[in-house]
Design a protein around this motif. Structure first.
Motif, mmCIF file in Angstrom:
data_model
loop_
_atom_site.group_PDB
_atom_site.id
_atom_site.type_symbol
_atom_site.label_atom_id
_atom_site.label_comp_id
_atom_site.label_asym_id
_atom_site.label_seq_id
_atom_site.Cartn_x
_atom_site.Cartn_y
_atom_site.Cartn_z
ATOM 1 N N ALA A 1 0.829 -1.203 0.000
ATOM 2 C CA ALA A 1 0.000 0.000 0.000
ATOM 3 C C ALA A 1 0.865 1.256 0.000
ATOM 4 N N PRO A 2 1.282 1.733 -1.177
ATOM 5 C CA PRO A 2 2.056 2.969 -1.247
ATOM 6 C C PRO A 2 1.157 4.191 -1.083
ATOM 7 N N VAL A 3 1.658 5.206 -0.396
ATOM 8 C CA VAL A 3 0.889 6.426 -0.126
ATOM 9 C C VAL A 3 1.785 7.636 -0.370
ATOM 10 N N ALA A 4 1.244 8.665 -1.022
ATOM 11 C CA ALA A 4 2.016 9.874 -1.286
ATOM 12 C C ALA A 4 2.081 10.757 -0.049
ATOM 13 N N VAL A 5 3.141 11.532 0.046
ATOM 14 C CA VAL A 5 3.281 12.555 1.073
ATOM 15 C C VAL A 5 2.689 13.850 0.521
ATOM 16 N N VAL A 6 1.810 14.469 1.286
ATOM 17 C CA VAL A 6 1.162 15.711 0.858
ATOM 18 C C VAL A 6 1.455 16.788 1.899
ATOM 19 N N PRO A 7 2.398 17.687 1.653
ATOM 20 C CA PRO A 7 2.759 18.680 2.658
ATOM 21 C C PRO A 7 1.736 19.802 2.767
ATOM 22 N N VAL A 8 1.680 20.410 3.935
ATOM 23 C CA VAL A 8 0.770 21.525 4.152
ATOM 24 C C VAL A 8 1.099 22.670 3.206
ATOM 25 N N ALA A 9 2.367 22.966 3.035
ATOM 26 C CA ALA A 9 2.770 24.138 2.269
ATOM 27 C C ALA A 9 2.240 24.102 0.842
ATOM 28 N N GLY A 10 2.094 22.901 0.284
ATOM 29 C CA GLY A 10 1.669 22.813 -1.100
ATOM 30 C C GLY A 10 0.226 23.200 -1.331
ATOM 31 N N TRP A 11 -0.624 23.136 -0.307
ATOM 32 C CA TRP A 11 -2.053 23.314 -0.542
ATOM 33 C C TRP A 11 -2.709 24.189 0.513
ATOM 34 N N GLU A 12 -1.947 25.050 1.167
ATOM 35 C CA GLU A 12 -2.522 25.894 2.207
ATOM 36 C C GLU A 12 -3.108 27.148 1.563
ATOM 37 N N VAL A 13 -4.369 27.046 1.182
ATOM 38 C CA VAL A 13 -5.026 28.111 0.444
ATOM 39 C C VAL A 13 -6.348 28.443 1.121
ATOM 40 N N VAL A 14 -6.601 29.718 1.327
ATOM 41 C CA VAL A 14 -7.838 30.152 1.964
ATOM 42 C C VAL A 14 -8.954 30.240 0.930
ATOM 43 N N ASP A 15 -10.101 29.678 1.254
ATOM 44 C CA ASP A 15 -11.283 29.871 0.430
ATOM 45 C C ASP A 15 -12.013 31.080 0.997
ATOM 46 N N ALA A 16 -12.022 32.172 0.255
ATOM 47 C CA ALA A 16 -12.539 33.429 0.793
ATOM 48 C C ALA A 16 -14.023 33.361 1.127
ATOM 49 N N ARG A 17 -14.743 32.412 0.538
ATOM 50 C CA ARG A 17 -16.175 32.336 0.806
ATOM 51 C C ARG A 17 -16.490 31.622 2.117
#
Length: 301
Positions: free
Chosen positions: A212-228
């Motif tokens: 069971a391989p799993v990718a590493v997903v860092p916070v920095a790559g997807w830390e985006v605010v949804d303004a709504r």
């Protein structure tokens, strides 16, 4: 056998292919005869789907399409050549571009560089904002190391598909997961606990080894605010949790730390999974190292 736990080279196909070949070399040099990569490792899973923003979606979809692979393109052939050079089997998930459509695909490459590809039949509701459904099919092949099958991500939560795969009597199953990212404040229903439990259950129900391989997903790559969103919830990443399980569901390899990148290894005794008789299923498309597409008709009992 080996399972990769790594962060993809997001939306950078050429760098991702180089990274995959480096991990193939690492696994082979470490003694592995099969190495498995996460779901849609090339060019990375499109986590922007979690953001309720049309602007983000339009920007990333165009970039994602341009960095997706074609099933008969040079990138997948390069990975096939690497497998042949090292004499190692490779399982890798990728986004497959076909015209203006993108499919969630899995490739299983043998030690001669022959490539078999299957598309995910039913992406989840959110995945369908990017990926198209297909007519599906099963990716199960007999190899010198045993009977190997591959499924990606949420397909492991589909009871009817699990049953079809179990009928194939795999000896080694690759459960490719894309990693984890959720909104801050959400519960753990979509976290690694569920997916690890699904891999364990598959091993026990199918009496098969599970990589069971799993990718590493860092916070920095997807830390985006949804303004709504008035509470300003943010996406946060999840560390890789790659695992290798025996037919009884017991771990066969010491896991890497959360967020750590590398490869885990385990010796598998395929005699613990009964050798199956040939089983009737759909024909399998496969590709030779030269790029020729062929069809393998299923054996009948």
């Amino acid at each position: 056998m080996a399972a990769v736990q790594a962060e993809p080279k997001w939306l950078n196909l050429s760098a991702g292919v180089e990274q995959a070949i480096e991990y193939i070399d690492t696994a082979a040099d470490g003694g592995a005869r099969l190495v498995a990569f996460p779901e849609t490792f090339l060019p990375g899973f499109p986590w922007w789907m979690w953001l309720n923003s049309v602007d983000w979606g339009e920007e990333f979809l165009a970039r994602y399409l341009s960095n997706a692979l074609t099933a008969d393109g040079p990138e997948l052939r390069a990975i096939g050549y690497a497998a042949r050079r090292k004499g190692i089997h490779v399982s890798i998930g990728f986004a497959e571009r076909a015209g203006r459509e993108v499919f969630m695909a899995q490739a299983l490459i043998d030690g001669e560089g022959t490539i078999s590809v299957v598309r995910k039949a039913e992406p989840t509701g959110l995945e369908r904002t990017v990926f198209s459904p297909s007519d599906g099919g099963l990716l199960v092949r007999d190899t010198e190391h045993g009977r190997v099958g591959v499924l990606g991500g949420a397909d492991h939560l589909r009871a009817e598909l699990r049953a079809r795969m179990h009928e194939q009597r795999e000896q080694i199953h690759i459960a490719a997961w894309s990693g984890f990212t959720v909104y801050y404040g959400e519960g753990k229903e979509w976290g690694p606990e569920l997916n690890t439990a699904a891999s364990v259950r598959y091993a026990m129900d199918g009496a098969t080894h599970v990589i069971a391989p799993v990718a590493v997903v860092p916070v920095a790559g997807w830390e985006v605010v949804d303004a709504r969103m008035p509470d300003r919830r943010l996406l946060h990443g999840g560390g890789g949790v790659s695992r290798i399980f025996g037919p009884g569901g017991l771990e066969l390899a010491a896991p890497l730390g959360e967020g750590e990148e590398g490869v885990i290894f385990a010796d598998l005794d395929v005699n613990r999974s009964p050798r199956p008789a040939p089983h009737t299923d759909r024909p399998t498309s496969f590709r030779t190292p030269s790029g020729r597409i062929a069809r393998r008709e299923p054996a009948h009992t």
